[in-house]
Design a protein around this motif. Structure first.
Motif, PDB file in Angstrom:
ATOM      1  N   ALA A   1       7.316   4.078   4.613  1.00 35.56           N
ATOM      2  CA  ALA A   1       5.825   3.371   4.124  1.00 35.56           C
ATOM      3  C   ALA A   1       6.156   2.197   3.002  1.00 35.56           C
ATOM      4  CB  ALA A   1       5.014   4.535   3.426  1.00 35.56           C
ATOM      5  N   ALA A   2       7.067   2.683   2.166  1.00 35.89           N
ATOM      6  CA  ALA A   2       7.477   1.914   1.039  1.00 35.89           C
ATOM      7  C   ALA A   2       8.154   0.705   1.337  1.00 35.89           C
ATOM      8  CB  ALA A   2       8.223   2.687  -0.064  1.00 35.89           C
ATOM      9  N   ALA A   3       8.502   0.620   2.349  1.00 37.52           N
ATOM     10  CA  ALA A   3       9.459  -0.624   2.928  1.00 37.52           C
ATOM     11  C   ALA A   3       8.621  -1.608   3.745  1.00 37.52           C
ATOM     12  CB  ALA A   3      10.654  -0.235   3.809  1.00 37.52           C
ATOM     13  N   ARG A   4       7.253  -1.280   3.972  1.00 42.79           N
ATOM     14  CA  ARG A   4       6.556  -2.219   4.733  1.00 42.79           C
ATOM     15  C   ARG A   4       6.226  -3.633   4.002  1.00 42.79           C
ATOM     16  NH1 ARG A   4       8.331  -1.402   8.539  1.00 42.79           N
ATOM     17  NH2 ARG A   4       9.641  -0.017   7.338  1.00 42.79           N
ATOM     18  N   PRO A   5       6.626  -4.683   4.543  1.00 40.06           N
ATOM     19  CA  PRO A   5       6.544  -5.934   3.956  1.00 40.06           C
ATOM     20  C   PRO A   5       5.127  -6.419   3.308  1.00 40.06           C
ATOM     21  CG  PRO A   5       7.626  -6.238   5.965  1.00 40.06           C
ATOM     22  CD  PRO A   5       6.905  -4.930   6.180  1.00 40.06           C
ATOM     23  N   PRO A   6       4.022  -6.360   3.984  1.00 39.74           N
ATOM     24  CA  PRO A   6       2.748  -6.975   3.374  1.00 39.74           C
ATOM     25  C   PRO A   6       2.404  -5.974   2.466  1.00 39.74           C
ATOM     26  CG  PRO A   6       2.511  -7.214   5.471  1.00 39.74           C
ATOM     27  CD  PRO A   6       3.711  -6.256   5.559  1.00 39.74           C
ATOM     28  N   ASP A   7       1.503  -6.274   1.258  1.00 42.07           N
ATOM     29  CA  ASP A   7       0.974  -5.650   0.247  1.00 42.07           C
ATOM     30  C   ASP A   7      -0.228  -4.452   0.742  1.00 42.07           C
ATOM     31  OD1 ASP A   7       2.252  -6.178  -1.842  1.00 42.07           O
ATOM     32  OD2 ASP A   7       0.638  -7.022  -2.966  1.00 42.07           O
ATOM     33  N   ILE A   8      -0.942  -5.181   1.747  1.00 42.16           N
ATOM     34  CA  ILE A   8      -1.777  -4.203   2.522  1.00 42.16           C
ATOM     35  C   ILE A   8      -1.396  -3.133   3.275  1.00 42.16           C
ATOM     36  CG2 ILE A   8      -2.067  -5.968   4.315  1.00 42.16           C
ATOM     37  CD1 ILE A   8      -5.198  -5.051   4.258  1.00 42.16           C
ATOM     38  N   GLU A   9      -0.307  -3.590   4.017  1.00 39.91           N
ATOM     39  CA  GLU A   9       0.318  -2.455   4.991  1.00 39.91           C
ATOM     40  C   GLU A   9       0.780  -1.505   4.416  1.00 39.91           C
ATOM     41  OE1 GLU A   9       0.183  -1.985   8.110  1.00 39.91           O
ATOM     42  OE2 GLU A   9      -1.422  -3.171   8.771  1.00 39.91           O
ATOM     43  N   ARG A  10       1.601  -1.837   3.307  1.00 40.12           N
ATOM     44  CA  ARG A  10       2.276  -0.894   2.444  1.00 40.12           C
ATOM     45  C   ARG A  10       1.389   0.115   1.710  1.00 40.12           C
ATOM     46  NH1 ARG A  10       5.782  -3.137  -2.172  1.00 40.12           N
ATOM     47  NH2 ARG A  10       5.953  -4.747  -0.566  1.00 40.12           N
ATOM     48  N   ALA A  11       0.263  -0.554   1.387  1.00 40.30           N
ATOM     49  CA  ALA A  11      -1.034   0.319   0.731  1.00 40.30           C
ATOM     50  C   ALA A  11      -1.486   1.149   1.812  1.00 40.30           C
ATOM     51  CB  ALA A  11      -1.899  -0.577  -0.030  1.00 40.30           C
TER      52      ALA A  11
END
Length: 849
Positions: free
Chosen positions: A301-311
């Motif tokens: 989860a923490a490694a997802r690139p876009p801010d919205i996807e990580r959040a």
């Protein structure tokens, strides 16, 4: 004297030179002999290996009877014999035995024809690709056969045989058209297939979602030791990006073994490397993951690139993290650049953190929310973030945070913020917040909004403290300008008071409702007021409501009002209101659209039996059988007694060509029946489904599993010929195309052309070519080139190359029954090749109907 021709001969070596040459000749001869003996030994070794397996299966001369009776014997030695026997026979130079092996058959169960033993065993093992490779080996052996009788290709008929077998076998190995994912599971449960064959067929589904559902259906019927691996395989299919995930991930996740979760998150990280869509998968997985996998989920989860996807990914995982793992997630949440997402992630993390770390994270979350401007954000979104955050703060911090949050809100929004925040904290901690909530509610200037705010605050107060606040609401309600809204507010007030006082509180609203001039509003408010009265006081206002509803011009509103009134009425009055609503619904039956029958969604559960009969009669009289079938199928659960009998009769009257719809409707109606009658209706539905080529799994699954009936019907279904599509030739069509070019002795007995006149002589170059749809254009093009080359007098090997190229390009089953192939076999391979082609036509349709 010179002897003629002597100058052309080399001089014979003399002496030592002659001895050396003799030695070399002897050495070469011995070496050739050794190589020949070694090759013979190698061929003999391959033959012994092949014979060992063939003897174990009952012997090739007998047609491998043991393998035919028990295809699972192919699993011996890890399946080595199935995978390699053809290769060993070919290496042993036993071409004829290869052809005999691939022609072994046994009688088919529950249908005419036969089963190809070698295909059956390899299909069961899930190795149809290996079977097709065996066919290619056999075809290569046939192509390499030595010329005989001046013909360049005596094995051409065999080449055609194996091309046709490959086409039909590849088609037969996949699921039938319309066959559901549950069909292999039904066959396994009934004992018709074993687990190996059922798994092979489930894996043969075309789409990942279908494969996943087929594997899931099999799981309960597999040995316990195999379920974990199959569940992991199903999850692999559910995770395919772009596939129809639906709820498959959440369905498979609880079935996974603990050791599979780290591999699973590795797969998620690879499949969703760009981040998009990852949060949906993590949200479905997180509730089921073991505690030891939480760290890996967090890393993904923490490694997802876009801010919205990580959040969003953090939001899906965080509620299921243990405290120590949640602490590891804080840096990822702090790293989110957008304050909206940073606030969301930190707020979600805070309740999972150890107490000593929580305050600092909440302070950061509060600072992030404070950066947001309510006027610039989506309406209410900032308020919702405050509402989620403030209850997590300490009791001392909440009033200041509420004041900070309310500073950017209009009075109605500020009142909603206070009320929602107070509702989110434990009841024991609400006391300090309630005065502020009440003050915010009283400060709302609009009477309508103020009344709603007062009701919201009153609902949070202890029962004994509500009366003073509720006493303020009627005054605010009476100040509402719109008469209908005023009645609506008074009704809300009446709903909020104790039940014993409700009828009295509703009196004022009832009086005002009777004075409304708009019939629609009057009927709606009278129905609302009647719902707050004791049952014995309801008939009068409801009668007024029904009279007002009947005068409403808008049909949809009239329908809704009559249906709402019927929900409170009883006896004849209820039936009259429902009949009025039904009349309106039935007016839409004649409309040529597919959505009018959805009006019955509300009516079907409440209509009495005689009115449901009326519905079916009206729909049938409309003359649209497809519409009738959909109505019966969708409403079958609400039919009983006379309406159930009417539904059965109407479905049986559906015209020809509606077999699929008849099957679906009968299946739905069978759920309302019991005992032997239910079974008879299901068998009727099964016959209709078969006639339509529709999926029978839902019908077969409803049949009782005892007494062998389901097993018998499943076996019959499995043995039925596959549906014939317009670009596949049926056996009759295949032979009809070549019949004019057959000798009398070649024509199958019992067919219309068996006694027809002498064959028409036709050369290969002039044979008519049956053109199906575009699937076989390349094959037909090659055959056309071969015919043109033949007319131009090209060598046989050139024409033969074209024919072989055409065979390579056939794929959909358009090849059987081609006069061109028959002509090529006869002219390029001789009469025996022509007979082999005709035998192949007969065999492929006996083996793969």
């Amino acid at each position: 004297m010179r002897i003629p021709g002597s100058a052309d001969r080399p001089a014979e070596p003399q002496g030592r030179e002659a001895a050396r040459h003799g030695y070399l000749r002897m050495r070469d001869a011995l070496r050739a002999l050794a190589i020949e003996r070694s090759a013979e030994a190698e061929r003999a070794r391959h033959g012994r290996i092949a014979d060992r397996h063939l003897d174990r299966w009952g012997g090739l001369d007998a047609g491998l009877p043991l393998l035919a009776a028990e295809p699972e014997r192919g699993d011996e030695d890890g399946g080595y014999g199935l995978r390699n026997t053809v290769r060993h026979l070919a290496a042993a130079g036993r071409d004829r035995d290869v052809h005999r092996l691939l022609a072994c058959e046994r009688p088919a169960d529950h249908r005419p024809g036969a089963v190809n033993v070698w295909f059956d065993a390899r299909d069961r093992a899930g190795d149809v690709e290996g079977y097709l490779a065996d066919l290619r080996t056999a075809r290569a052996l046939a192509a390499a056969a030595a010329p005989a009788g001046g013909r360049p290709a005596p094995g051409l008929g065999l080449e055609m045989r194996y091309a046709l077998m490959g086409i039909c076998a590849a088609r037969a190995a996949g699921p039938r058209f319309g066959e559901s994912e549950e069909f292999p599971a039904l066959l396994l449960e009934a004992g018709i297939w074993d687990g190996v064959r059922a798994l092979s067929r489930a894996r043969a589904r075309d789409r990942p979602g279908e494969r996943c559902r087929a594997l899931l259906a099999l799981l309960p019927h597999l040995p316990a030791a195999d379920r974990a691996a199959v569940a992991e395989e199903a999850m692999d299919q559910a995770l395919v990006v772009g596939g129809p995930r639906e709820d498959l991930v959440a369905e498979v996740a609880p079935l996974l073994p603990a050791e599979a979760w780290h591999r699973l998150f590795d797969r998620v990280e690879v499949e969703y490397a760009d981040g998009y869509g990852c949060h949906e998968v993590l949200r479905d997985l997180a509730p089921h993951m073991p505690e030891e996998a939480a760290g890996r989920a967090l890393a993904v989860a923490a490694a997802r690139p876009p801010d919205i996807e990580r959040a969003l990914a953090l939001d899906g995982v965080v509620p299921y993290l243990p405290p120590e793992a949640a602490l590891d997630a804080v840096p990822a949440a702090r790293a989110l650049g957008d304050p909206r997402y940073r606030a969301d992630a930190l707020t979600a993390l805070a309740p999972r953190l150890p107490a000593q770390d929580r305050a600092a994270v909440l302070t950061e979350a509060r600072a992030a929310v404070a950066l947001l401007d309510p006027a610039a954000e989506y309406e209410g979104s900032v308020r919702l973030r405050w509402t989620a955050l403030i209850p997590l703060l300490s009791a001392a911090e909440r009033p200041d945070a509420l004041a900070e949050a309310g500073a950017g809100e209009e009075p109605p929004g500020r009142a909603e913020l206070w009320a929602d925040t107070a509702a989110a904290v434990p009841a024991a901690e609400r006391g300090p917040l309630l005065p502020g909530a009440l003050e915010a509610a009283r400060a709302v200037p609009d009477p309508f909004d103020r009344t709603r705010a007062l009701h919201a605050v009153a609902s949070l107060l202890p029962p004994e403290s509500r009366a003073p606040v509720l006493a303020e609401a009627p005054a605010a309600a009476r100040a509402v300008a719109d008469p209908c809204d005023r009645v609506r507010m008074l009704l809300s007030q009446a709903e909020a008071v104790p039940e014993a006082e409700r009828a009295g509180a509703a009196g004022e609203a009832l009086s005002l409702a009777r004075g409304l001039t708009d019939a629609d509003d009057r009927a709606e408010m009278l129905i609302g007021a009647a719902g707050l009265l004791p049952p014995e006081e309801r008939p009068a206002p409801l009668a007024e409501a029904v009279r007002a509803a009947r005068t409403v011009a808008d049909e949809d509103r009239r329908y809704t009002l009559l249906l709402d009134a019927a929900g409170l009425l009883t006896g004849a009055e209820r039936r009259d209101a429902l009949a009025g609503a039904l009349e309106l619904a039935l007016e839409h039956v004649g409309h040529q659209n597919f959505f009018a029958y959805s009006l019955l969604d509300d009516l079907a559960p409440v209509l009495p039996e005689d009115l449901m009969v009326r519905v079916l009669e009206e729909v049938e009289e409309d003359g649209r059988p497809g519409y009738l079938a959909r109505v019966v199928t969708g409403r079958a659960g609400h039919l009983s007694g006379a309406s159930l009998e009417a539904g059965l009769a109407a479905v049986r009257r559906l015209p020809e060509g509606r077999d699929g719809q008849r099957a679906a409707a009968l299946t739905a109606l069978s759920d309302r029946l019991d005992g032997e009658r239910r079974v008879r209706v299901l068998e009727e539905a099964l016959a209709a489904a078969r006639a339509a080529g529709a999926d029978p799994a839902g019908i077969l699954a409803r049949l009782p599993a005892d007494a062998g009936r389901r097993r018998r019907l499943l076996a019959e279904q499995l043995s039925r010929p596959r549906p014939v599509f317009f670009f596949y030739h049926s056996p009759g069509e295949a032979f009809a195309q070549v019949a004019p070019y057959l000798d009398a002795g070649e024509r199958p007995p019992g067919t219309p052309w068996a006694a027809s006149g002498a064959p028409e002589p036709v050369a290969f170059a002039d044979a008519p070519m049956p053109h199906g749809i575009c699937h076989e254009e390349q094959a037909h093009a090659e055959l056309g080139r071969a015919q043109r080359d033949r007319k131009r007098g090209a060598p046989d090997h050139v024409v033969l190359g074209r024919v072989r190229a055409a065979l390579d390009r056939y794929s959909t089953g358009d090849a059987p029954g081609s006069p061109v192939l028959l002509g090529a076999a006869r002219e390029l391979g001789g009469p025996a090749a022509g007979r082999e082609y005709l035998a192949a036509l007969r065999d492929v349709y006996r083996w793969w109907p």
